[in-house]
Scaffold this motif. Structure first.
Motif, PDB file in Angstrom:
ATOM      1  N   GLN A  60       0.822  -1.209   0.000  1.00  0.00           N
ATOM      2  CA  GLN A  60       0.000   0.000   0.000  1.00  0.00           C
ATOM      3  C   GLN A  60       0.854   1.257   0.000  1.00  0.00           C
ATOM      4  O   GLN A  60       0.525   2.259  -0.645  1.00  0.00           O
ATOM      5  N   LEU A  61       2.002   1.215   0.690  1.00  0.00           N
ATOM      6  CA  LEU A  61       2.874   2.383   0.782  1.00  0.00           C
ATOM      7  C   LEU A  61       3.761   2.563  -0.445  1.00  0.00           C
ATOM      8  O   LEU A  61       4.202   3.687  -0.729  1.00  0.00           O
ATOM      9  N   ASN A  62       4.030   1.478  -1.176  1.00  0.00           N
ATOM     10  CA  ASN A  62       5.009   1.527  -2.273  1.00  0.00           C
ATOM     11  C   ASN A  62       4.457   0.862  -3.533  1.00  0.00           C
ATOM     12  O   ASN A  62       5.034  -0.110  -4.045  1.00  0.00           O
ATOM     13  N   PRO A  63       3.344   1.352  -4.069  1.00  0.00           N
ATOM     14  CA  PRO A  63       2.713   0.666  -5.197  1.00  0.00           C
ATOM     15  C   PRO A  63       3.561   0.628  -6.458  1.00  0.00           C
ATOM     16  O   PRO A  63       3.404  -0.287  -7.280  1.00  0.00           O
ATOM     17  N   ASP A  64       4.463   1.589  -6.636  1.00  0.00           N
ATOM     18  CA  ASP A  64       5.287   1.595  -7.844  1.00  0.00           C
ATOM     19  C   ASP A  64       6.420   0.586  -7.781  1.00  0.00           C
ATOM     20  O   ASP A  64       6.972   0.210  -8.819  1.00  0.00           O
ATOM     21  N   ALA A  65       6.777   0.143  -6.583  1.00  0.00           N
ATOM     22  CA  ALA A  65       7.901  -0.775  -6.432  1.00  0.00           C
ATOM     23  C   ALA A  65       7.463  -2.226  -6.275  1.00  0.00           C
ATOM     24  O   ALA A  65       8.196  -3.140  -6.660  1.00  0.00           O
ATOM     25  N   VAL A  66       6.288  -2.449  -5.692  1.00  0.00           N
ATOM     26  CA  VAL A  66       5.843  -3.806  -5.390  1.00  0.00           C
ATOM     27  C   VAL A  66       5.103  -4.391  -6.585  1.00  0.00           C
ATOM     28  O   VAL A  66       4.037  -3.908  -6.974  1.00  0.00           O
ATOM     29  N   LEU A  67       5.688  -5.432  -7.178  1.00  0.00           N
ATOM     30  CA  LEU A  67       5.058  -6.109  -8.312  1.00  0.00           C
ATOM     31  C   LEU A  67       3.709  -6.705  -7.927  1.00  0.00           C
ATOM     32  O   LEU A  67       2.740  -6.662  -8.683  1.00  0.00           O
ATOM     33  N   GLY A  68       3.673  -7.285  -6.771  1.00  0.00           N
ATOM     34  CA  GLY A  68       2.478  -7.936  -6.259  1.00  0.00           C
ATOM     35  C   GLY A  68       2.839  -8.593  -4.941  1.00  0.00           C
ATOM     36  O   GLY A  68       4.017  -8.714  -4.599  1.00  0.00           O
ATOM     37  N   PHE A  69       1.812  -8.988  -4.195  1.00  0.00           N
ATOM     38  CA  PHE A  69       2.107  -9.646  -2.929  1.00  0.00           C
ATOM     39  C   PHE A  69       1.178 -10.831  -2.728  1.00  0.00           C
ATOM     40  O   PHE A  69       0.004 -10.812  -3.074  1.00  0.00           O
ATOM     41  N   HIS A  70       1.767 -11.873  -2.186  1.00  0.00           N
ATOM     42  CA  HIS A  70       1.077 -13.144  -1.970  1.00  0.00           C
ATOM     43  C   HIS A  70       0.938 -13.343  -0.474  1.00  0.00           C
ATOM     44  O   HIS A  70       1.886 -13.136   0.288  1.00  0.00           O
ATOM     45  N   THR A  71      -0.239 -13.741  -0.038  1.00  0.00           N
ATOM     46  CA  THR A  71      -0.496 -13.866   1.389  1.00  0.00           C
ATOM     47  C   THR A  71      -1.420 -15.037   1.658  1.00  0.00           C
ATOM     48  O   THR A  71      -2.135 -15.510   0.765  1.00  0.00           O
ATOM     49  N   GLN A  72      -1.415 -15.507   2.884  1.00  0.00           N
ATOM     50  CA  GLN A  72      -2.397 -16.491   3.306  1.00  0.00           C
ATOM     51  C   GLN A  72      -3.241 -15.962   4.456  1.00  0.00           C
ATOM     52  O   GLN A  72      -4.094 -16.676   4.973  1.00  0.00           O
ATOM     53  N   LEU A  73      -3.015 -14.704   4.851  1.00  0.00           N
ATOM     54  CA  LEU A  73      -3.765 -14.119   5.953  1.00  0.00           C
ATOM     55  C   LEU A  73      -4.183 -12.699   5.568  1.00  0.00           C
ATOM     56  O   LEU A  73      -3.634 -11.724   6.074  1.00  0.00           O
ATOM     57  N   PRO A  74      -5.146 -12.550   4.653  1.00  0.00           N
ATOM     58  CA  PRO A  74      -5.546 -11.212   4.220  1.00  0.00           C
ATOM     59  C   PRO A  74      -6.242 -10.438   5.334  1.00  0.00           C
ATOM     60  O   PRO A  74      -6.860 -11.018   6.228  1.00  0.00           O
ATOM     61  N   LEU A  75      -6.127  -9.122   5.273  1.00  0.00           N
ATOM     62  CA  LEU A  75      -6.756  -8.248   6.259  1.00  0.00           C
ATOM     63  C   LEU A  75      -8.176  -7.926   5.822  1.00  0.00           C
ATOM     64  O   LEU A  75      -8.407  -7.540   4.673  1.00  0.00           O
ATOM     65  N   LEU A  76      -9.109  -8.073   6.738  1.00  0.00           N
ATOM     66  CA  LEU A  76     -10.509  -7.777   6.452  1.00  0.00           C
ATOM     67  C   LEU A  76     -10.980  -6.675   7.394  1.00  0.00           C
ATOM     68  O   LEU A  76     -11.072  -6.880   8.603  1.00  0.00           O
ATOM     69  N   GLY A  77     -11.260  -5.505   6.860  1.00  0.00           N
ATOM     70  CA  GLY A  77     -11.704  -4.391   7.681  1.00  0.00           C
ATOM     71  C   GLY A  77     -13.212  -4.358   7.830  1.00  0.00           C
ATOM     72  O   GLY A  77     -13.947  -5.192   7.292  1.00  0.00           O
ATOM     73  N   GLY A  78     -13.691  -3.372   8.573  1.00  0.00           N
ATOM     74  CA  GLY A  78     -15.130  -3.194   8.740  1.00  0.00           C
ATOM     75  C   GLY A  78     -15.756  -4.215   9.668  1.00  0.00           C
ATOM     76  O   GLY A  78     -15.081  -4.996  10.339  1.00  0.00           O
TER      77      GLY A  78
END
Length: 376
Positions: free
Chosen positions: A186-204
């Motif tokens: 989120q902070l570095n969208p121009d540098a990060v190609l993509g990110f893989h996770t198994q624990l996504p953040l769910l807001g709300g």
């Protein structure tokens, strides 16, 4: 900020002798009248691991394996990051930041390293960068407050770009590694190609996740989440508020440390402790015991209380991939995740839990490669 400085692990013989002595002199409590694991760590299981740790386990073998990963220290934002690396022989390999969590370490990546750096068949290969989280393992311990998710994400971006020279890179991780990866993207969208996770953040609010109503699979996930909320989050409450009190005991007693951490490996995986090699469990414990990093590692919970945007923030722009292991501690249902990420890849795994890379290395590595193949 300094350059990389070679930093092989070398635990003194006196420390290892002291460890064995403490394990042999453990004062074991009587078990509570409850089924195994229901009231906390099962004493018979912990005794068994501690016996292996004291009398059979050979730290020097594992130390040599870890030192083959080119460990180095680099000072970023006033803290010495301990970084392990494994390069690929393939041209065009993708720089990939692999981030562990608590109560893990880079030991979690032991089996996926060759699968990612030297895979069979087509698709991408990776140059792996595996830092210990600040305060974890054999790296530096922050001496000032503020080292929550956001500050760690910024330090790791500096590591990848200014120290290692990667203009573009990918990220993968679980637990705190997943949370940091999301914030870093989120902070570095121009540098990060993509990110893989198994624990996504769910807001709300949770009611917002399923809209008109949960289906059968979603109801099962909600039941698991409710059960975990009821009896599974005590560790987080302690480490978010009073981490130093408990850490004093765990820094003094290796059996106490083992009980606290092994309980999580049992409860958060789908096969209990039987699904892990005891040597892997013990090597992971050594990352907390030998450098006396119990308190400084738990501090990530304490520090993140004052960094709410580190966990819940605007959806990151880079594409995201999710490996949904069925025994993950938080649910990973696709339609619940989609409002929070630019989700381009989602796999419902047939088995595995919170320590996916260690529990199911082939499934994990294949999923990471499939995700990055689809976005590169």
């Amino acid at each position: 900020m300094s350059g990389l400085r070679p930093a092989p692990i070398d635990v003194p013989d006196a420390e290892l002798s002291d460890l064995r002595d403490r394990l042999h002199r453990t004062r074991w409590p009587a078990p509570l009248p409850a089924p195994p694991w229901e009231a906390g760590a099962d004493l018979d299981a912990v005794r068994g691991i501690c016996r292996i740790w004291a009398d059979e386990y050979d730290w020097r073998v594992r130390e040599r394996e870890l030192n083959a990963l080119d460990p180095a220290l680099v000072t970023v934002d006033g803290v010495d990051l301990h970084v392990f690396r494994a390069g690929s022989q393939r041209p065009g390999a993708i720089p990939l930041l692999l981030i562990h969590g608590w109560p893990g370490s880079i030991v979690e990546f032991r089996y996926v390293i060759p699968l990612l750096t030297d895979p069979t068949g087509g698709g991408p290969a990776f140059d792996l960068v595996m830092p210990s989280l600040p305060g974890f393992g054999f790296g530096g311990k922050p001496a000032e407050p503020g080292w929550g998710v956001t500050r760690i994400a910024r330090a790791f971006h500096t590591l990848m770009t200014e120290v290692l020279g990667h203009d573009r890179y990918g990220i993968a991780g679980g637990d705190w590694g997943a949370i940091i990866a999301s914030r870093q993207a989120q902070l570095n969208p121009d540098a990060v190609l993509g990110f893989h996770t198994q624990l996504p953040l769910l807001g709300g609010h949770r009611q917002e996740w399923w809209g008109a109503g949960p289906d059968e699979h979603e109801r099962a996930q909600l039941e698991r989440l409710d059960a975990f909320d009821a009896i599974g989050r005590g560790y987080s409450g302690i480490q978010s508020t009073k981490p130093q009190s408990l850490a004093l005991a765990q820094t003094d007693s290796p059996a106490g440390l083992a009980a606290w951490i092994l309980e999580k490996f049992h409860d958060w995986s789908d096969r209990g402790l039987d699904g892990f090699d005891p040597d892997d469990l013990i090597t992971n414990l050594m990352f907390y015991w030998a450098p006396r990093s119990v308190a400084s590692s738990a501090a990530i919970y304490y520090e993140s209380r004052t960094d709410p945007e580190g966990r819940i923030h605007p959806p990151p722009e880079p594409p995201a991939g999710v490996a949904a292991f069925p025994h993950e501690i938080n649910p990973t249902v696709r339609r619940w995740i989609e409002p929070h990420y630019r989700l381009v890849h989602h796999t419902r795994m047939p088995r595995g839990g919170h320590f996916g890379a260690l529990e199911e290395p082939v499934l994990y590595a294949d999923d990471v490669r499939e995700f990055f193949a689809g976005i590169s």
